[in-house]
Design an enzyme around this catalytic site. Structure first.
Site, mmCIF file in Angstrom:
data_model
loop_
_atom_site.group_PDB
_atom_site.id
_atom_site.type_symbol
_atom_site.label_atom_id
_atom_site.label_comp_id
_atom_site.label_asym_id
_atom_site.label_seq_id
_atom_site.Cartn_x
_atom_site.Cartn_y
_atom_site.Cartn_z
ATOM 1 N N HIS A 176 23.495 -13.074 -35.845
ATOM 2 C CA HIS A 176 22.305 -13.912 -35.656
ATOM 3 C C HIS A 176 22.546 -15.029 -34.651
ATOM 4 O O HIS A 176 21.597 -15.622 -34.150
ATOM 5 C CB HIS A 176 21.816 -14.467 -36.997
ATOM 6 C CG HIS A 176 22.685 -15.518 -37.604
ATOM 7 N ND1 HIS A 176 23.542 -15.258 -38.638
ATOM 8 C CD2 HIS A 176 22.822 -16.833 -37.345
ATOM 9 C CE1 HIS A 176 24.169 -16.367 -38.994
ATOM 10 N NE2 HIS A 176 23.745 -17.339 -38.216
ATOM 11 N N ASP A 207 25.988 -8.749 -40.118
ATOM 12 C CA ASP A 207 25.859 -10.034 -39.428
ATOM 13 C C ASP A 207 27.125 -10.396 -38.646
ATOM 14 O O ASP A 207 27.605 -11.527 -38.691
ATOM 15 C CB ASP A 207 25.511 -11.149 -40.412
ATOM 16 C CG ASP A 207 24.875 -12.353 -39.721
ATOM 17 O OD1 ASP A 207 24.661 -12.291 -38.489
ATOM 18 O OD2 ASP A 207 24.601 -13.355 -40.400
ATOM 19 N N SER A 285 28.130 -21.085 -38.327
ATOM 20 C CA SER A 285 28.004 -19.627 -38.277
ATOM 21 C C SER A 285 28.940 -19.032 -37.241
ATOM 22 O O SER A 285 28.970 -19.453 -36.094
ATOM 23 C CB SER A 285 26.572 -19.227 -37.924
ATOM 24 O OG SER A 285 25.775 -19.196 -39.061
#
Length: 624
Positions: A176, A207, A285
Site C-alpha cells: 500500500h 501487503d 509502514s
C-alpha cells in the site's frame, strides 16, 4: 458483549507528504471483507448491528487527504472527511475490514501532538546499531485510476513510508506504500540524496512490495538485513521506520503479544500475523521489526484502534515474507497465495458428528465449494475433512502449531504455492478415504484490486460499460442498487474470467435519448447472448451485423440502439466529452473464449447463485 459493541478500528499506517497533495487512500474502502470468499472467518464483533460503528483497517504509508471531487461522484465529503477512520455510511453486512482510512494526518506547517504513551525515542543502546542503516525512507507519488470515469486518472498525491534492504539490490516495503505509483524514491539514513526505485513485484494479499535501486552509490557500504525465526510470545521486538513527528529514523520497543491468522487490511485477506504492543504510527509502514539479536522478524503494516484497547500493532512475519519472495523467484512475478475454495462448518456438536459418522472429535464439514476450485472435482457437499497433508484437523477448524499451540486450518493452505498438490483425508458416508487436490489462487467475481491499475471500459453510443469492482463500488456506493450490491457481496465466480459488467453512466446524446438517467445497472445480454465479461461484450458489439443493438439489463429492462446510428455518433460523443478512445487498450485485441462449451451452454445462472448472509455470518463457518 462490551467487546462486540466497542468503538474500534484497524489502522494500516501511512504518513502524508506536504503541500496540496491529495490522499485517495484516506477514503478507500474495502467492503464486507469478512463477507467475501477471500475471508475465512467472520469475527463476532463484525456481526453487530449496522448502526454500530464498524471496525476499520487504516493504511500506514503517509497520506494527505485533500479530497478533490470529480464528475459523477456520489459522495460529498470535505478535505478530511472520515479522518478518524469511521465509515461515512451504514451498510448492512460490512465487517471489521469495512474501511481503509488514513489517520494522524500531518500537513505541512502544522504541529503534531502525540500521546505520551506513543512517544517514539531512539534509545542509546541501539542508536549506532548497523541494522538501522538498512532502513530507508520511501517517497512515493501516486496516481490512482478514476473508476467512475475509467478513461482518466485522479489527481496525483504523495506519501512517505519505510523500507529496508534485503540484498541483491532489492528492498522490501508494504504494497500500500507504492499503490498506483508513478514515481518512487528512497533515501538512506544520514544521506540527503534521494534515489529512484522501481517496483518489481507487488503482493496485494500479503501487503508486500519488492523494490530495486539501480544506483551503485545507493548500495555503497550497505549491509542487508538478516531474517530471523518466528518469535515466541513475550519476545522483545523493536520497530524501526520513519513515522510522522519528525524526519529522522524512529525506534519503538515492545513485546510479541499474539501470533495467529490475522485480517490484512490492504489485501482483504487473512494470513499469519504477529501482534505487538510497540507503537506503530503513520509512516512506519514497510519498516522492519527486529528481535534482540538484530534479526528482522517481520514488516510493520497496520494497527488496531479501539476505545477499549491500546498499543495493538501488527507485523507481517518472515514466513509470509519468505513465501512472497520464493513465489517471485519461482515465477518471475507474484502469483498470490492459493486457496482450497471450500466453505467449512465446525463439528463441535456431538450429535452432528454422530449423524455424519465421524468417530472422534475431529474434522470440518464441507458445506459449499467455489466452482473455480479444483476441489469441486473431488469433494462433495457433506464430506468431512479430517486431515490436510497428514496433519489432523480439529473439530473447531484448527491444527497444531509449534509445540503447544493451535492455529486456524487455513494457515496450512497459506504455506503452499499456486499449483501445489495436497492430500485431503476425508470421511464420506462413514468411509475414510484420501483425495488429491490442486491449489489455485481465488477467483474473485468482483475484484478488490484491478490488475494493471486502469479499469477496462467500452463506450457504445454514449453508454459507458465497465466491470464491477470494489473500488467502483466505493466511489459509487450511494447510487448502486441493493440487488447489485448483494450480488457483488455474495455471489461466486462460475468460471475464470467471469465479470459483472455494469452500465456505469450514459453520456447524453441524441442517439441515446430516454436512457440518460441510467447508471450502475448490470447488463446481462446483448442481442440474446449472455455476457461473460467486458471483453466478451466488446466482441459481441464488434461482431453484430443486425440493425439493432439490444441490451438486456436486470429486471428485464431493455435498451435498443440502431447499430449504424450508434457507430456514427461515437466520434462526436468522444469529442464532446474529451474522451481519448471508445474503449480501453486491453479490449483492442481479438477476443478468445476460454470457457468450455459445456459451461457456455449453461449460462442462465451466471453469478445468480448467491451465497447467503447466513453462510458467511455464522461463527461456525469459515472459508478455506
Amino acid at each position: 458483549m462490551a467487546a462486540a459493541t466497542a468503538h474500534s478500528w484497524f489502522t494500516v499506517l501511512t504518513s502524508t507528504g506536504g503541500g496540496t497533495s491529495r490522499c485517495s487512500l484516506s477514503s478507500h474502502r474495502l467492503f464486507s471483507t469478512s463477507l467475501r470468499p477471500s475471508s475465512f472467518f467472520l469475527p463476532k464483533a463484525s456481526t453487530q448491528n449496522q448502526n454500530h460503528n464498524k471496525n476499520v483497517l487504516k493504511k500506514s504509508s503517509e497520506k494527505e487527504a485533500d479530497k478533490q471531487k470529480f464528475p459523477q461522484r456520489s459522495k460529498n465529503e470535505g478535505p478530511f472527511a472520515n479522518a478518524d477512520g469511521r465509515s461515512s455510511t451504514n451498510e448492512a453486512g460490512r465487517s471489521q475490514l469495512a474501511s481503509i482510512k488514513s489517520f494522524g494526518l500531518q500537513r505541512k506547517g502544522k504541529g503534531v501532538l502525540l500521546d505520551s504513551k506513543e512517544q517514539q525515542v531512539e534509545t542509546s543502546s541501539i542508536q549506532d546499531a548497523a541494522f538501522l542503516n538498512a532502513v530507508v525512507k520511501v517517497y512515493c507519488t501516486h496516481t490512482a485510476p478514476d473508476y467512475s470515469l475509467p478513461w482518466q486518472k485522479q489527481r496525483q498525491y504523495t506519501s512517505t513510508g519505510s523500507a529496508f534492504m534485503i540484498g541483491d539490490g532489492k528492498l522490501l516495503t508494504n504494497a500500500h506504500c507504492v499503490e498506483h505509483d508513478t514515481q518512487v524514491k528512497v533515501k538512506k539514513r544520514g544521506d540527503d540524496t534521494k534515489y529512484v526505485a522501481k517496483v518489481l513485484a507487488r503482493g496485494v494479499e500479503c501487503d508486500i512490495a519488492l523494490l530495486s535501486v539501480e544506483s551503485k552509490d545507493f548500495w555503497e557500504g550497505a549491509e542487508p538485513l538478516r531474517f530471523g525465526r518466528l518469535p515466541r510470545l513475550q519476545d522483545a521486538v523493536t520497530v524501526v521506520g520513519y513515522p510522522l513527528g519528525g524526519d529522522t529514523i524512529s525506534v519503538t520497543k515492545g513485546v510479541v503479544s499474539r501470533i495467529e491468522v490475522t485480517s490484512y487490511a490492504h489485501g482483504s485477506s487473512e494470513l499469519l500475523g504477529i501482534q505487538i504492543d510497540a507503537a506503530i504510527n503513520p509512516g512506519n509502514s514497510g519498516g522492519p521489526a527486529f528481535n534482540d539479536d538484530g534479526d528482522c522478524i517481520g514488516v510493520a503494516f497496520q494497527v488496531y484502534r479501539s476505545d477499549d484497547a491500546e498499543n495493538i500493532g501488527y507485523v507481517i512475519p518472515t514466513t509470509v515474507v519468505s513465501h512472497f519472495l520464493e513465489d517471485y523467484e519461482r515465477n518471475g512475478k507474484y502469483c498470490g497465495f492459493p486457496c482450497l475454495g471450500v466453505l467449512l462448518q465446525k463439528l463441535e456438536n456431538p450429535a452432528l458428528r454422530a449423524c455424519l459418522k465421524v468417530p472422534s472429535n475431529e474434522g470440518v464439514l464441507v458445506r459449499k465449494f467455489e466452482p473455480t476450485s479444483d476441489v469441486s472435482n473431488v469433494l462433495k457437499e457433506g464430506d468431512v475433512i479430517v486431515s490436510f497433508d497428514g496433519v489432523h484437523v480439529g473439530s473447531e477448524g484448527t491444527v497444531p502449531f509449534r509445540s503447544s499451540e493451535r492455529i486456524a486450518f487455513r494457515y496450512l493452505i497459506s504455506q503452499k504455492f499456486s499449483g501445489d498438490s495436497v492430500e485431503l483425508g476425508i470421511i464420506r458416508a462413514g468411509e475414510f478415504m484420501k483425495v488429491q487436490a490442486v491449489l489455485k489462487p481465488r477467483v474473485h467475481l468482483v475484484p478488490y484490486h484491478i490488475e494493471g491499475g486502469q479499469p477496462s471500459y467500452i463506450i457504445v453510443a454514449g453508454l459507458v460499460f465497465t466491470p464491477l469492482s470494489e473500488p467502483l463500488i466505493e466511489e459509487e456506493e450511494d447510487s448502486i442498487g441493493l440487488k447489485l450490491l448483494t450480488k457483488a457481496r455474495y455471489s461466486l465466480a462460475k468460471f475464470e474470467g467471469q465479470q459483472i459488467v455494469v452500465l456505469s453512466q450514459v453520456l447524453a446524446n441524441e442517439v441515446n435519448i430516454g436512457y440518460e438517467d441510467m447508471s450502475n445497472e448490470q447488463v446481462l445480454k446483448l442481442n440474446g447472448t449472455r455476457i461473460k465479461n467486458i471483453h466478451h461484450l466488446a466482441h459481441l458489439v464488434d461482431s453484430c451485423k443486425g440493425k439493432y443493438l439490444v441490451f438486456e439489463f436486470e429486471d428485464n429492462f431493455l435498451v435498443v440502439l440502431e447499430r449504424e446510428a450508434a457507430l456514427d455518433a461515437s466520434a462526436s460523443i468522444l469529442k464532446d466529452y474529451g474522451i481519448p478512445a471508445e474503449r480501453s487498450s486491453d479490449l483492442m485485441g481479438a477476443y478468445v473464449d476460454s470457457i468450455e462449451q459445456s459451461e457456455a451452454t449453461n449460462q442462465q445462472n451466471f453469478g445468480d447463485s448467491p451465497v447467503s448472509n447466513m453462510e458467511f455470518g455464522s461463527e461456525g463457518l469459515l472459508w478455506a
